[in-house]
Design a protein around this motif. Structure first.
Motif, PDB file in Angstrom:
ATOM      1  N   TYR A   1      -0.200   3.791  -2.784  1.00  0.00           N
ATOM      2  CA  TYR A   1      -1.494   4.374  -2.441  1.00  0.00           C
ATOM      3  C   TYR A   1      -1.320   5.418  -1.346  1.00  0.00           C
ATOM      4  O   TYR A   1      -1.932   6.481  -1.393  1.00  0.00           O
ATOM      5  N   SER A   2      -0.465   5.130  -0.389  1.00  0.00           N
ATOM      6  CA  SER A   2      -0.195   6.066   0.698  1.00  0.00           C
ATOM      7  C   SER A   2       0.465   7.339   0.164  1.00  0.00           C
ATOM      8  O   SER A   2       0.142   8.444   0.602  1.00  0.00           O
ATOM      9  N   GLN A   3       1.383   7.183  -0.775  1.00  0.00           N
ATOM     10  CA  GLN A   3       2.022   8.362  -1.360  1.00  0.00           C
ATOM     11  C   GLN A   3       1.019   9.216  -2.122  1.00  0.00           C
ATOM     12  O   GLN A   3       1.083  10.444  -2.062  1.00  0.00           O
ATOM     13  N   GLY A   4       0.113   8.596  -2.819  1.00  0.00           N
ATOM     14  CA  GLY A   4      -0.923   9.351  -3.530  1.00  0.00           C
ATOM     15  C   GLY A   4      -1.799  10.138  -2.571  1.00  0.00           C
ATOM     16  O   GLY A   4      -2.156  11.288  -2.846  1.00  0.00           O
ATOM     17  N   ASN A   5      -2.134   9.524  -1.459  1.00  0.00           N
ATOM     18  CA  ASN A   5      -2.926  10.240  -0.458  1.00  0.00           C
ATOM     19  C   ASN A   5      -2.151  11.394   0.151  1.00  0.00           C
ATOM     20  O   ASN A   5      -2.718  12.449   0.445  1.00  0.00           O
ATOM     21  N   ARG A   6      -0.863  11.209   0.352  1.00  0.00           N
ATOM     22  CA  ARG A   6      -0.037  12.300   0.888  1.00  0.00           C
ATOM     23  C   ARG A   6       0.031  13.478  -0.083  1.00  0.00           C
ATOM     24  O   ARG A   6      -0.015  14.641   0.327  1.00  0.00           O
TER      25      ARG A   6
ATOM     26  N   ASP B   1       0.809  -1.217   0.000  1.00  0.00           N
ATOM     27  CA  ASP B   1       0.000   0.000   0.000  1.00  0.00           C
ATOM     28  C   ASP B   1       0.841   1.265   0.000  1.00  0.00           C
ATOM     29  O   ASP B   1       0.323   2.350   0.207  1.00  0.00           O
ATOM     30  N   ARG B   2       2.124   1.155  -0.231  1.00  0.00           N
ATOM     31  CA  ARG B   2       3.008   2.320  -0.163  1.00  0.00           C
ATOM     32  C   ARG B   2       2.661   3.345  -1.249  1.00  0.00           C
ATOM     33  O   ARG B   2       2.628   4.535  -0.990  1.00  0.00           O
TER      34      ARG B   2
ATOM     35  N   LEU C   1      -2.215  14.269  -2.376  1.00  0.00           N
ATOM     36  CA  LEU C   1      -3.530  14.901  -2.381  1.00  0.00           C
ATOM     37  C   LEU C   1      -3.738  15.757  -1.131  1.00  0.00           C
ATOM     38  O   LEU C   1      -4.243  16.882  -1.210  1.00  0.00           O
ATOM     39  N   ALA C   2      -3.326  15.250   0.013  1.00  0.00           N
ATOM     40  CA  ALA C   2      -3.464  16.009   1.261  1.00  0.00           C
ATOM     41  C   ALA C   2      -2.598  17.261   1.247  1.00  0.00           C
ATOM     42  O   ALA C   2      -3.033  18.326   1.721  1.00  0.00           O
TER      43      ALA C   2
END
Length: 106
Positions: free
Chosen positions: A47-52, A44-45, A54-55
């Motif tokens: 996916y986590s980077q994409g969320n970071r 999930d790394r 976006l945030a």
């Protein structure tokens, strides 16, 4: 006799031998990764980077717009501080995105 023959399980139950083999393989892979000093792969790394990203984009834009709007209301310079802080927020967001994108997702 049908229990010992290879093929599909007609009842839909998982073969306990395969389940035990999967567990032993997982333990062996974890031990090997620990022995060689490799970190276990985190699926999930990315996916986590994409969320970071976006945030960082949304947070810096909303935060800078809010600060500019409040300062405009306090000082009385209607759209100017809002626009300036919004452009500064865009710069901060892109800087954060460049920093995050420099990390390798493995």
């Amino acid at each position: 006799m049908a229990e010992n023959e290879p093929g599909r399980d007609v009842h839909g139950n998982a073969d306990p031998r395969l389940t035990a083999l999967d567990e032993r393989l997982k333990v062996a892979r974890d031990r090997e990764a620990l022995r060689t000093g490799q970190k276990p792969v985190d699926a999930d790394r990315g996916y986590s980077q994409g969320n970071r990203v976006l945030a960082a984009l949304i947070g810096s834009l909303i935060g800078s717009a809010l600060i500019g709007w409040v300062l405009d209301r306090l000082i009385g310079t209607s759209p100017w501080l809002l626009l300036v802080s919004l452009f500064l927020g865009i710069g901060v967001a892109f800087r954060s995105i460049m920093k995050i994108s420099g990390e390798r997702p493995e």
